[in-house]
Design an enzyme around this catalytic site. Sequence first.
Site, PDB file in Angstrom:
ATOM      1  N   LYS A 156       0.574  -1.292   0.136  1.00 20.33           N
ATOM      2  CA  LYS A 156      -0.016  -0.176  -0.004  1.00 20.33           C
ATOM      3  C   LYS A 156       0.559   1.138   0.264  1.00 20.33           C
ATOM      4  CE  LYS A 156      -4.133  -0.328   2.321  1.00 20.33           C
ATOM      5  NZ  LYS A 156      -4.787  -0.622   3.202  1.00 20.33           N
ATOM      6  N   ARG A 192      -3.442   2.628   8.751  1.00 18.74           N
ATOM      7  CA  ARG A 192      -3.669   1.929   7.174  1.00 18.74           C
ATOM      8  C   ARG A 192      -2.708   0.735   7.390  1.00 18.74           C
ATOM      9  NH1 ARG A 192      -8.354   2.768   3.505  1.00 18.74           N
ATOM     10  NH2 ARG A 192      -8.217   5.179   3.736  1.00 18.74           N
ATOM     11  N   GLY A 249      -8.306  -7.245   4.288  1.00 17.45           N
ATOM     12  CA  GLY A 249      -9.106  -7.084   4.942  1.00 17.45           C
ATOM     13  C   GLY A 249      -8.666  -7.877   6.639  1.00 17.45           C
ATOM     14  N   MET A 309      -5.867  -7.196   7.934  1.00 14.16           N
ATOM     15  CA  MET A 309      -5.203  -6.192   9.432  1.00 14.16           C
ATOM     16  C   MET A 309      -5.983  -4.640   9.538  1.00 14.16           C
ATOM     17  SD  MET A 309      -1.130  -7.197   9.224  1.00 14.16           S
ATOM     18  CE  MET A 309      -1.064  -6.439   7.106  1.00 14.16           C
ATOM     19  N   ARG A 347      -4.024  -1.527  -6.385  1.00 17.28           N
ATOM     20  CA  ARG A 347      -3.397  -2.710  -6.200  1.00 17.28           C
ATOM     21  C   ARG A 347      -2.998  -3.122  -7.412  1.00 17.28           C
ATOM     22  NH1 ARG A 347      -5.881  -4.493  -0.512  1.00 17.28           N
ATOM     23  NH2 ARG A 347      -7.573  -4.862  -1.286  1.00 17.28           N
ATOM     24  N   HIS A 352      -3.476 -41.484  -0.679  1.00 12.30           N
ATOM     25  CA  HIS A 352      -3.397 -42.440  -1.606  1.00 12.30           C
ATOM     26  C   HIS A 352      -5.092 -41.541  -2.795  1.00 12.30           C
ATOM     27  CE1 HIS A 352      -6.428 -45.607  -3.587  1.00 12.30           C
ATOM     28  NE2 HIS A 352      -5.218 -46.062  -3.693  1.00 12.30           N
ATOM     29  N   SER A 364      12.977 -41.795 -15.213  1.00 13.53           N
ATOM     30  CA  SER A 364      11.647 -40.935 -15.074  1.00 13.53           C
ATOM     31  C   SER A 364      11.829 -40.887 -13.353  1.00 13.53           C
ATOM     32  CB  SER A 364      10.500 -41.367 -15.514  1.00 13.53           C
ATOM     33  OG  SER A 364       9.471 -40.639 -14.892  1.00 13.53           O
ATOM     34  N   CYS A 408       7.779 -37.781 -13.092  1.00 14.71           N
ATOM     35  CA  CYS A 408       6.152 -38.185 -13.174  1.00 14.71           C
ATOM     36  C   CYS A 408       5.575 -38.057 -11.969  1.00 14.71           C
ATOM     37  CB  CYS A 408       6.269 -39.350 -14.052  1.00 14.71           C
ATOM     38  SG  CYS A 408       7.095 -41.014 -13.144  1.00 14.71           S
ATOM     39  N   TYR A 456      11.203 -33.434 -20.012  1.00 18.66           N
ATOM     40  CA  TYR A 456       9.923 -32.958 -20.079  1.00 18.66           C
ATOM     41  C   TYR A 456       9.067 -33.837 -18.458  1.00 18.66           C
ATOM     42  CZ  TYR A 456       8.896 -38.749 -19.827  1.00 18.66           C
ATOM     43  OH  TYR A 456       9.838 -39.792 -19.125  1.00 18.66           O
TER      44      TYR A 456
HETATM   45  C1  PEP Z   1       6.115 -41.444  -7.785  1.00 18.17           C
HETATM   46  O1  PEP Z   1       6.770 -42.822  -7.172  1.00 18.17           O
HETATM   47  O2  PEP Z   1       6.626 -40.408  -7.331  1.00 18.17           O
HETATM   48  C2  PEP Z   1       5.066 -41.891  -8.703  1.00 18.17           C
HETATM   49  C3  PEP Z   1       5.348 -41.486  -9.784  1.00 18.17           C
HETATM   50  O3  PEP Z   1       5.331 -43.393  -8.851  1.00 18.17           O
HETATM   51  P1  PEP Z   1       4.294 -43.862  -7.595  1.00 18.17           P
HETATM   52  O4  PEP Z   1       2.531 -42.338  -7.305  1.00 18.17           O
HETATM   53  O5  PEP Z   1       3.037 -44.191  -8.479  1.00 18.17           O
HETATM   54  O6  PEP Z   1       4.251 -44.506  -6.345  1.00 18.17           O
END
Ligand code: PEP
Length: 898
Positions: free
Chosen positions: A33, A105, A114, A116, A349, A465, A786, A854, A874
Site C-alpha cells: 500500500k 492503515r 481484510g 489487518m 494494487r 492415496h 523418469s 512423473c 519433460y
Molecule cells: C512416484 O513415486 O513418484 C511415482 C510416480 O510412482 P507412484 O506414485 O505410483 O509410486
Amino acid sequence: MSPETTQLPENQHDWVQDFAEGSKEQRNLLGGKGANVAEMTRILGADRVPAGFTITTSACVAYMNGEQEFPDGMQQDVDAALARLEAQAGRRLGDPENPLLVSVRSGARASMPGMMDTVLNLGLGDEAVLGLAKRSGNERFAWDSYRRFVQMYANVVRGVPSERIEAEISALKKRRGITLDTELEPTDLQELVATFKAIYREQTGEEFPQDPHEQLSGAIRAVFDSWLGDRARHYRRINRIPDEWGTAVNVQQMVFGNMGQQSGSGVVFTRDEVTGEPDPSGDFLIDAQGEDVVSGVRNTQDISELADIMPAAHAELMEILRTLEKHYGDMQDTEFTIEEGRLYMLQTRDAKRPAQAAVRFAVDAVEEGLLTKEQAIAKLDAASLEALLHPTFDRNADYTVLATGVNASPGAAKGAVVFTAEDAVHAAERGEHVILVRPFTEADDVAGFHAAQGILTSEGGKASHAALVARGMGKPCVCGVSALQVDLAGHVARIGDAVIHAGDLIAINGTTGEITIDDVPLVEPSQDPHMAGVLQRFETVLGWCDDVRVLGVRTNADTPGDAAKARELGAHGIGLCRTEHMFMDIERQPKMRRMIMAEDEVERRAALDELLPLQQQDFEGIYEAMAGLPVTIRLLDPPLHEFLPKKEEIGDELHQAYADKRYRTVGVLADVLERIELLSESNPMLGTRGVRLGILYPEIFEMQARAIFAAAAAVRERTGSMPELEVMIPLVDYERELELMRELMIRVAGEYDLVHGQDYLVGTMIELPRACFLADHIAHQADFFSFGTNDLTQTGLGFSRDDIEGKILARYIDRKILDRSPFETIDAPGVGQMLRMGAWLGRTTKPDLKLGVCGEHGGDPDSIAFFHESGIDYVSCSPYRVPIARVAAAQAQLASPR
Ligand code: PEP
Ligand code: MG
C-alpha cells in the site's frame, strides 16, 4: 543501486518515509500500500493523492524483535514526519480550531485483504470535533466522523467487540424509527459518541484518549499487533507469507467522503473483477467513508451510476484508471474518495482475480498492446487456472458449509453417500451419482473412484492415496476432514451434530475443500455458455505458452479415456501409465486374486494367462488414444497384498461361514487368510513392490511384457504405425535389477519381432536415493530415466506420503520447519538435490539420456520451475494439470531461459 538495496549509514535507520519520496520498487520496505501510494503521488500528482508517510516494515520487524516496543528513534521520526505533514496541510493534529485528521492503515509486502487493521478519522476529540464542525460548516459530518473514530479505535486498538457497538447504533435507529445511518441527526451522533465512550470505559477501565499523539501511537501499535494476530497468521500460513516480513503502517491525511451529497467513497477495478471484461467495475456510496462500501452496511451503487451523479468526477476517475493500468501494466483494484466534488485516489494494487478474469485480461491486454505475450504469461497464476476446467458450486447459490478439509483435487461434485467401493460401483451401474466417503482409501477402492463423482475422506492430505488417484482421474476430492467421523460398520458418518446416512446427499468442492449437505447446483465449464469464450481465450494463452516453453509436458494416464482427455488438454504423450490400476477393475479382481493365491508358478502362469488378453486390450486402447506420441508403460508397482481383501473382512466372513456350517467356504477363506498373512509386511511401501516383484515373480512382469508388446504389434498391424513405446521399471536400486528386467523385456519383445532401441525403449524410474547416487551405473541399463518424486520424497525424507499431512504437516508448518508439504512442492535443497545428482550422473554415462519427472510434483508450478532449471526434458502430470504445467513451463523459461 535500487532503493531496495541501499545500505543506510550505521547510525541512521529507515523507520519512516514520506509518500512523496517513495516508489513502487520499495514494496519490501514500504509494504504494497505504501509503495503504491507513493507511486501514485509521483504519477498522478500530489494534489490527487492525500499526503502522508509510511512507517516501514523495518520498524515493524524491529518492534516484533524488541518485545513489542517501538524501536529507538521511531517515535521521533514519526513526530518529524507528522510535523512535515501538518506544515503541508496547514493544520495540526488535535487543533481545536482547525484539526488535521489522519487515517492509519496497515500495508504488508504481500496484499492481505481484510486481515489487518485500519483506523480512520484519527485526531478527533471532544474539542477537535467542534473545530471540525466549525471549519466544515457541517455539524453532522463532524459528529459522524467522531462517532466512527471512537467506534473504530475502540474496536481495533482496544478490542471492544464491534457487535457491542453496532447494537447501540441499531437500537438508536430503532428508537428513532429510521433505517439508514445517513438519517441519524447530529444530536443522535452526539448521543452515540457518549454511549461509545461509556462502553470504552466499561470495557477498558480507561477514559477514551483525548490526546491525538496518544491516539496515533495506539493506532500504530494496533496495526503492528494485528500482524501478529490469529487472523493474519492464519492467512499467512495459507498463502505462504513469511511471518518475518512484518507490515508497514500508512498515516495519511484524511479526505472526507461523508461531507454530504457532493461527497462519496468507492472501490473500483479497472476491469470487471470476476469476468475480466474491459469496463471498470465497482461500487460507491454517496456521503460515506470507504469502510461503509466494504463492510456492506449500506447498499452500494454501481460505479456507472456515478456518471449521472457527478459527471466530472466520474470522467476524471475513468481517466485515472486508464493511466494506472497503463503504468502498472496490470489490472488495478483502487479506492477513491470524493470530497465535495474533488476526486482523491487513496490506494491502488494489482487486482486479485479468478482464473476466468486472468485469462481474459491476458488476451485483451496483448490485443490492446498493453502487454507483450511474454509479459501476459508471466502475470498468470498458473495453479489457479485449473479451476477453469472443473465444475464448481454455482457462485450464486445459497448453501451452508458443514466442514472444510484439504482441497485435494479440484472441481465440485455431489451425489448420494456410499461407504464402500462396491456400493459405488453398484450405484453407478444403476446410473446413480455417488460420493465415496471413507476414512482413507486404498488400492482396492479404485474401482469405486471410477464409479463415484467425487471422494471424501476424513484422513490424509494432498499426497494421500485418495488425493493422488482422484487427481489422476480428474475427480474432485476433499481429504483430511478432521470434523468428519466415518463409522463404516454403522454405515453412517457424522460432522458435529449432523448425521449422514448412506444414500443422503452430500456435495464436495475439491477446489476449496468445502462440504455441504445442501443441494447446491454445479456448473460444468464446457457446458456453461458463459465459459465458451473463456475456454477459447485459455486456448490462445496456452498456445503462446507452448511457443515459449522448452520443457515437455506429458500426462499420467491409465486408461484410453484419460489419455484422450489429456491429449485434448495438450499432453504430448504419456509419461506414466500405472498398470496396477487396470487390475483394480471389479471384474478383474477375482482373476488377479487367483494369480496371487497361486500355490506355484504353474498355477500362477495359468491365472496370468487369463489376465493377459485383458491387459493387452488396455494397452491397445491407450496406444491408439496417444497415436504418434510417446507412451511410457510402467510395470506393476504396488505390493501384492493390496489386491487382496482386508484381513478383518475375511476374518468376519470366516466366522459367519463357520457359524452357517458352509465348510467349503471356510476352507477357501482360510486359504485366503493364510495368503494375506504370508504376504503381509511391516513396511509394505519398503517391501515387495516394484522391480522386486519382477525379481521374485518374473512371470508377472513377463505377462505384462507380453501384453505390452503383443498390443504394440497388433496396433502396428492394424494402423500401419508402431506406437512410440517406452517400458519402465519401478523402484530400482541396483543396476543388476534393471539389467535382469531389461533382458526379460528384450526376450519377450523378440517373440513379437520387435527390436530394442528401434521399436521400443526400456527405462527406469529413479525414485530411491541409492538410484540417484548411482545413476551413472544404472544409466548403463536404461534408455531413459523418469524421476518418481513421490517415492523419492518418501524415501529421501523418510516421511510416509500417506500420513504426513494428517499427522505431522500442520505442526511442522506451525514450528516453521516446513512451509508446505514436500509432497506438493519438491524439497529443492534435499530431494531436489538428489534429483539433480541423478540427472547429472545419468548424463555422465549417456549425455543424451532422456529425463522425465512423473511424481505429483510434475503438476506443481514451483516444482516445474525447479525441474526446468535442472535440465529435465519433460514433466508428466494428471490430465487436468497439463494446462497448468504448460503455463508453468513457459513461465520457468521466461524467468530462467535455457
Ligand atoms: C512416484 O513415486 O513418484 C511415482 C510416480 O510412482 P507412484 O506414485 O505410483 O509410486
Ligand atoms: Mg513410485
